[in-house]
Motif scaffolding. Sequence first.
Motif, PDB file in Angstrom:
ATOM      1  N   ALA A 157      51.998  27.676  49.044  1.00 15.82           N
ATOM      2  CA  ALA A 157      50.850  26.814  49.337  1.00 15.82           C
ATOM      3  C   ALA A 157      51.125  25.369  48.968  1.00 15.82           C
ATOM      4  O   ALA A 157      50.317  24.487  49.246  1.00 15.82           O
ATOM      5  CB  ALA A 157      49.614  27.314  48.591  1.00 15.82           C
ATOM      6  N   GLY A 158      52.264  25.123  48.338  1.00 14.43           N
ATOM      7  CA  GLY A 158      52.629  23.773  47.947  1.00 14.43           C
ATOM      8  C   GLY A 158      54.010  23.772  47.330  1.00 14.43           C
ATOM      9  O   GLY A 158      54.678  24.802  47.235  1.00 14.43           O
ATOM     10  N   GLY A 159      54.436  22.601  46.906  1.00 15.10           N
ATOM     11  CA  GLY A 159      55.761  22.489  46.312  1.00 15.10           C
ATOM     12  C   GLY A 159      56.830  22.259  47.355  1.00 15.10           C
ATOM     13  O   GLY A 159      56.551  21.911  48.508  1.00 15.10           O
ATOM     14  N   LEU A 160      58.080  22.485  46.943  1.00 15.06           N
ATOM     15  CA  LEU A 160      59.216  22.095  47.780  1.00 15.06           C
ATOM     16  C   LEU A 160      60.217  23.220  48.028  1.00 15.06           C
ATOM     17  O   LEU A 160      61.288  22.965  48.581  1.00 15.06           O
ATOM     18  CB  LEU A 160      59.944  20.905  47.130  1.00 15.06           C
ATOM     19  CG  LEU A 160      59.129  19.621  47.017  1.00 15.06           C
ATOM     20  CD1 LEU A 160      59.856  18.599  46.146  1.00 15.06           C
ATOM     21  CD2 LEU A 160      58.848  19.031  48.398  1.00 15.06           C
ATOM     22  N   GLY A 161      59.909  24.438  47.607  1.00 13.30           N
ATOM     23  CA  GLY A 161      60.864  25.519  47.814  1.00 13.30           C
ATOM     24  C   GLY A 161      60.185  26.869  47.908  1.00 13.30           C
ATOM     25  O   GLY A 161      59.045  27.043  47.447  1.00 13.30           O
ATOM     26  N   VAL A 162      60.894  27.824  48.505  1.00  9.99           N
ATOM     27  CA  VAL A 162      60.393  29.194  48.623  1.00  9.99           C
ATOM     28  C   VAL A 162      61.266  30.103  47.761  1.00  9.99           C
ATOM     29  O   VAL A 162      62.493  29.994  47.766  1.00  9.99           O
ATOM     30  CB  VAL A 162      60.374  29.661  50.097  1.00  9.99           C
ATOM     31  CG1 VAL A 162      61.733  29.512  50.764  1.00  9.99           C
ATOM     32  CG2 VAL A 162      59.878  31.088  50.209  1.00  9.99           C
ATOM     33  N   TRP A 163      60.633  30.966  46.998  1.00  9.21           N
ATOM     34  CA  TRP A 163      61.297  31.869  46.050  1.00  9.21           C
ATOM     35  C   TRP A 163      61.452  33.214  46.740  1.00  9.21           C
ATOM     36  O   TRP A 163      60.477  33.926  46.969  1.00  9.21           O
ATOM     37  CB  TRP A 163      60.457  31.967  44.794  1.00  9.21           C
ATOM     38  CG  TRP A 163      61.002  32.697  43.605  1.00  9.21           C
ATOM     39  CD1 TRP A 163      60.392  33.731  42.957  1.00  9.21           C
ATOM     40  CD2 TRP A 163      62.201  32.437  42.877  1.00  9.21           C
ATOM     41  NE1 TRP A 163      61.130  34.130  41.875  1.00  9.21           N
ATOM     42  CE2 TRP A 163      62.260  33.353  41.788  1.00  9.21           C
ATOM     43  CE3 TRP A 163      63.242  31.528  43.029  1.00  9.21           C
ATOM     44  CZ2 TRP A 163      63.313  33.379  40.875  1.00  9.21           C
ATOM     45  CZ3 TRP A 163      64.297  31.552  42.118  1.00  9.21           C
ATOM     46  CH2 TRP A 163      64.329  32.463  41.068  1.00  9.21           C
ATOM     47  N   CYS A 164      62.686  33.556  47.084  1.00  6.25           N
ATOM     48  CA  CYS A 164      62.968  34.736  47.894  1.00  6.25           C
ATOM     49  C   CYS A 164      63.394  35.916  47.028  1.00  6.25           C
ATOM     50  O   CYS A 164      64.172  35.743  46.074  1.00  6.25           O
ATOM     51  CB  CYS A 164      64.082  34.439  48.895  1.00  6.25           C
ATOM     52  SG  CYS A 164      63.678  33.131  50.072  1.00  6.25           S
ATOM     53  N   THR A 165      62.906  37.088  47.366  1.00  8.27           N
ATOM     54  CA  THR A 165      63.378  38.336  46.768  1.00  8.27           C
ATOM     55  C   THR A 165      64.424  38.935  47.695  1.00  8.27           C
ATOM     56  O   THR A 165      64.131  39.242  48.860  1.00  8.27           O
ATOM     57  CB  THR A 165      62.228  39.328  46.570  1.00  8.27           C
ATOM     58  OG1 THR A 165      61.235  38.737  45.719  1.00  8.27           O
ATOM     59  CG2 THR A 165      62.735  40.618  45.928  1.00  8.27           C
ATOM     60  N   LEU A 166      65.634  39.091  47.195  1.00  6.68           N
ATOM     61  CA  LEU A 166      66.743  39.594  48.007  1.00  6.68           C
ATOM     62  C   LEU A 166      66.670  41.114  48.097  1.00  6.68           C
ATOM     63  O   LEU A 166      65.930  41.767  47.360  1.00  6.68           O
ATOM     64  CB  LEU A 166      68.069  39.146  47.408  1.00  6.68           C
ATOM     65  CG  LEU A 166      68.176  37.661  47.013  1.00  6.68           C
ATOM     66  CD1 LEU A 166      69.571  37.351  46.489  1.00  6.68           C
ATOM     67  CD2 LEU A 166      67.821  36.750  48.178  1.00  6.68           C
ATOM     68  N   ASP A 167      67.481  41.667  48.979  1.00  6.47           N
ATOM     69  CA  ASP A 167      67.485  43.118  49.159  1.00  6.47           C
ATOM     70  C   ASP A 167      68.408  43.815  48.167  1.00  6.47           C
ATOM     71  O   ASP A 167      68.478  45.046  48.150  1.00  6.47           O
ATOM     72  CB  ASP A 167      67.897  43.489  50.590  1.00  6.47           C
ATOM     73  CG  ASP A 167      69.240  42.899  50.976  1.00  6.47           C
ATOM     74  OD1 ASP A 167      69.574  41.796  50.489  1.00  6.47           O
ATOM     75  OD2 ASP A 167      69.960  43.519  51.779  1.00  6.47           O
ATOM     76  N   ALA A 168      69.105  43.063  47.341  1.00  6.32           N
ATOM     77  CA  ALA A 168      69.998  43.629  46.324  1.00  6.32           C
ATOM     78  C   ALA A 168      70.233  42.548  45.269  1.00  6.32           C
ATOM     79  O   ALA A 168      70.022  41.357  45.528  1.00  6.32           O
ATOM     80  CB  ALA A 168      71.320  44.082  46.948  1.00  6.32           C
ATOM     81  N   PRO A 169      70.686  42.913  44.071  1.00  5.64           N
ATOM     82  CA  PRO A 169      70.951  41.919  43.015  1.00  5.64           C
ATOM     83  C   PRO A 169      72.259  41.175  43.256  1.00  5.64           C
ATOM     84  O   PRO A 169      73.258  41.385  42.571  1.00  5.64           O
ATOM     85  CB  PRO A 169      71.002  42.779  41.742  1.00  5.64           C
ATOM     86  CG  PRO A 169      71.449  44.112  42.210  1.00  5.64           C
ATOM     87  CD  PRO A 169      70.857  44.306  43.576  1.00  5.64           C
ATOM     88  N   VAL A 170      72.252  40.267  44.251  1.00  7.61           N
ATOM     89  CA  VAL A 170      73.488  39.604  44.684  1.00  7.61           C
ATOM     90  C   VAL A 170      73.337  38.081  44.715  1.00  7.61           C
ATOM     91  O   VAL A 170      74.091  37.404  45.409  1.00  7.61           O
ATOM     92  CB  VAL A 170      73.912  40.124  46.075  1.00  7.61           C
ATOM     93  CG1 VAL A 170      74.373  41.565  46.003  1.00  7.61           C
ATOM     94  CG2 VAL A 170      72.773  39.973  47.095  1.00  7.61           C
ATOM     95  N   SER A 171      72.399  37.529  43.967  1.00  8.45           N
ATOM     96  CA  SER A 171      72.148  36.096  44.037  1.00  8.45           C
ATOM     97  C   SER A 171      73.376  35.269  43.681  1.00  8.45           C
ATOM     98  O   SER A 171      73.711  34.300  44.375  1.00  8.45           O
ATOM     99  CB  SER A 171      70.987  35.733  43.103  1.00  8.45           C
ATOM    100  OG  SER A 171      70.664  34.372  43.203  1.00  8.45           O
ATOM    101  N   THR A 172      74.061  35.641  42.604  1.00  8.47           N
ATOM    102  CA  THR A 172      75.246  34.886  42.204  1.00  8.47           C
ATOM    103  C   THR A 172      76.351  35.030  43.238  1.00  8.47           C
ATOM    104  O   THR A 172      77.045  34.046  43.572  1.00  8.47           O
ATOM    105  CB  THR A 172      75.742  35.349  40.825  1.00  8.47           C
ATOM    106  OG1 THR A 172      74.721  35.104  39.858  1.00  8.47           O
ATOM    107  CG2 THR A 172      77.000  34.603  40.416  1.00  8.47           C
ATOM    108  N   ARG A 173      76.547  36.227  43.765  1.00 10.04           N
ATOM    109  CA  ARG A 173      77.564  36.417  44.795  1.00 10.04           C
ATOM    110  C   ARG A 173      77.257  35.559  46.021  1.00 10.04           C
ATOM    111  O   ARG A 173      78.153  34.957  46.613  1.00 10.04           O
ATOM    112  CB  ARG A 173      77.653  37.887  45.192  1.00 10.04           C
ATOM    113  CG  ARG A 173      78.268  38.786  44.124  1.00 10.04           C
ATOM    114  CD  ARG A 173      78.366  40.224  44.601  1.00 10.04           C
ATOM    115  NE  ARG A 173      79.181  40.326  45.802  1.00 10.04           N
ATOM    116  CZ  ARG A 173      80.518  40.365  45.806  1.00 10.04           C
ATOM    117  NH1 ARG A 173      81.172  40.294  44.671  1.00 10.04           N
ATOM    118  NH2 ARG A 173      81.178  40.466  46.935  1.00 10.04           N
TER     119      ARG A 173
END
Length: 478
Positions: A393-409
Motif C-alpha cells: 500500500a506504500g513504500g518502495l519495495g515488495v517483500w516476496c516469499t520464495l518457493d524454497a529457502p534459496v534467497s542467498t543462492r
Amino acid sequence: MLPPGGRISGSRLARLLGSWRRGGARQGSADLAAALKLLVADGRLPVGTRLPSERELTDALPVSRTTITTALDQLRAEGIVESRRGAGSWINGPVGAGGGITTGDDTLIDLTRCAPPALPELRPAMEVAMAQMPEYMASHGYHERGLPLLRQRIADRYTSRGLPTTPDQIVVTSGAQHAWALVLRLFVGPGDRVLVEQPTYPNALEAVRAALAIPVPVPMAADGWDVDAYEAAVRQAGPRLAYLIPDFQNPTALRLSSEGREALTDLLRKARTPLVADETLVELALDDEPAPLPMAAFAEDLVVSLGSASKSHWGGLRIGWIRASTEIVHRLLSTRASIDLGTPVFEQLVLAALLEDPEPVLRQRRLEIAGQRDVALEALREHCPQWTFRRPAGGLGVWCTLDAPVSTRIAVVAQNHGLRLVPGPRWAVHGGCEQMLRVPYTQSPEVLREAIGRLGVVAASVAGTGFPADAEVLGPVA
C-alpha cells in the motif's frame, strides 16, 4: 606496495560464501567468481583484504584447483583481485562504479538501493536556495538545530498529519541514519538491549551494533506487529530502547494500524522504554487510504520520530530530522557537538524550498511510484509465478516469499544474469529469512521489466536447490 588489510582464512571465506554453487561442473568457476563479487560488493570483503592461497581454498570449499584458478583469473581480469608472486592475492578495488557491476558486456541492474532518483523540482529548488545563500554566507554557518525556516516547515508537516509540532521540537540532521546514530548515542550504552522488528532495515541494525548495544529481534507476524510478542520481549529482555518502522515497514511494506500504535505505546510506556519511530517512508502512501496518526500522537513524551527526504525527494540531499519533546531535543543537542556541528546550509535551503508547498510535489512522486509498483507486480506474477507477495500500500519495495529457502543462492547467481540483490538473511538479526527477497520498484518501468525478467530466469535456475538450514550469512548491506 601492497594495500593494507587483514587476511581472511579459507574456512572463514567458505562460511561467508555459504551455498554458492548452482550445480554442475561447467559453471563452477563462474559461480565462485559471482559469489566472491557479491561479497566484495556488499562490503564483506573490503578492499585490501588478503585472500587465502589457492591450496587453502581448495581444501576449504572444496573444489578443484582449476576451478579456483579460473575464478580468480576472471576477477583479476575485471580488476577486482590483484596478485603478486610471493605476496598472494588481495581485493584490489570495488565492484563496478555507482552500484554497477560489470559481467561481460552487461552492467548489473542494482536492486539493492531502494531509493528513487531526484524529483524534477529539485533543480528550481536549488536555484531558490542559491539566491538565498548570500544572506546566510554573512554568518558563521553553524546551525546545530537546523535552519529555523526548514525546522518550521518540517514542524508544519507534522501538524498537518495530526501531530501539533513546533520548530523547537525539530533537529535537522544529515539523513535519518545520522539521526538514528545521535539517538542511540543519547539513549544506549554498551550492552544495552534495543528491541527491533524482524525483519528490519540492515543499516539500523549495524548502527545498534556500532553503539555496542544488542539488537533483540521481535518477529513480525504475517499481517504485522504482534503486541503479545513485544510484551514478552519487554519482560524478558528489559530493553533500553525500541526501534520500529511503523509506516510501510522496510522490507515488509506493512503499516501499523491506529489500534496497534496505541497498544504498543501503552505497553512501552508501562515498561518506561522510549520508542524510536522511523518515518522515512511515511510520505509514500500509494493507495487512497486514511493514514493513522503518527506514533508520537499516542505518547508525546515517549516517542522520538525520525524523518528523511531521501525516499520522498532525493537521497543525495542527505537531509533528515528528529522530532521529539523539547527536553529530549536539548539533551540531543548537548551530545551532538562530539559528532558534528550541524547540517550543510545549502541542502537545508533546497529542502525548505521543496517543502514550501509540498503536496503537489509529493502527489506526483506517489503517482510515479505507484505506476512502477504495478509494473513490478505484473512482472513478478509473469516471471516468478511460484512466489507469493502482498500488494504494498506504500513504500518502495515488495517483500516476496520464495518457493524454497534459496534467497542467498538467488542473490549470488543473479550476478551472472546482470542483477544485484540483497539476500533475505541480511534483514535479520541472527540470520534467517532465507525464503524471503525484497524487490524494489524504484527503477523505470522498462528497467523493472528487464530486471524481473532476468530474476525469473535466476529463480528457475536455482529451483529445488535449498540453502543449508545451519548456514549463517554475515556482513552489512551495501
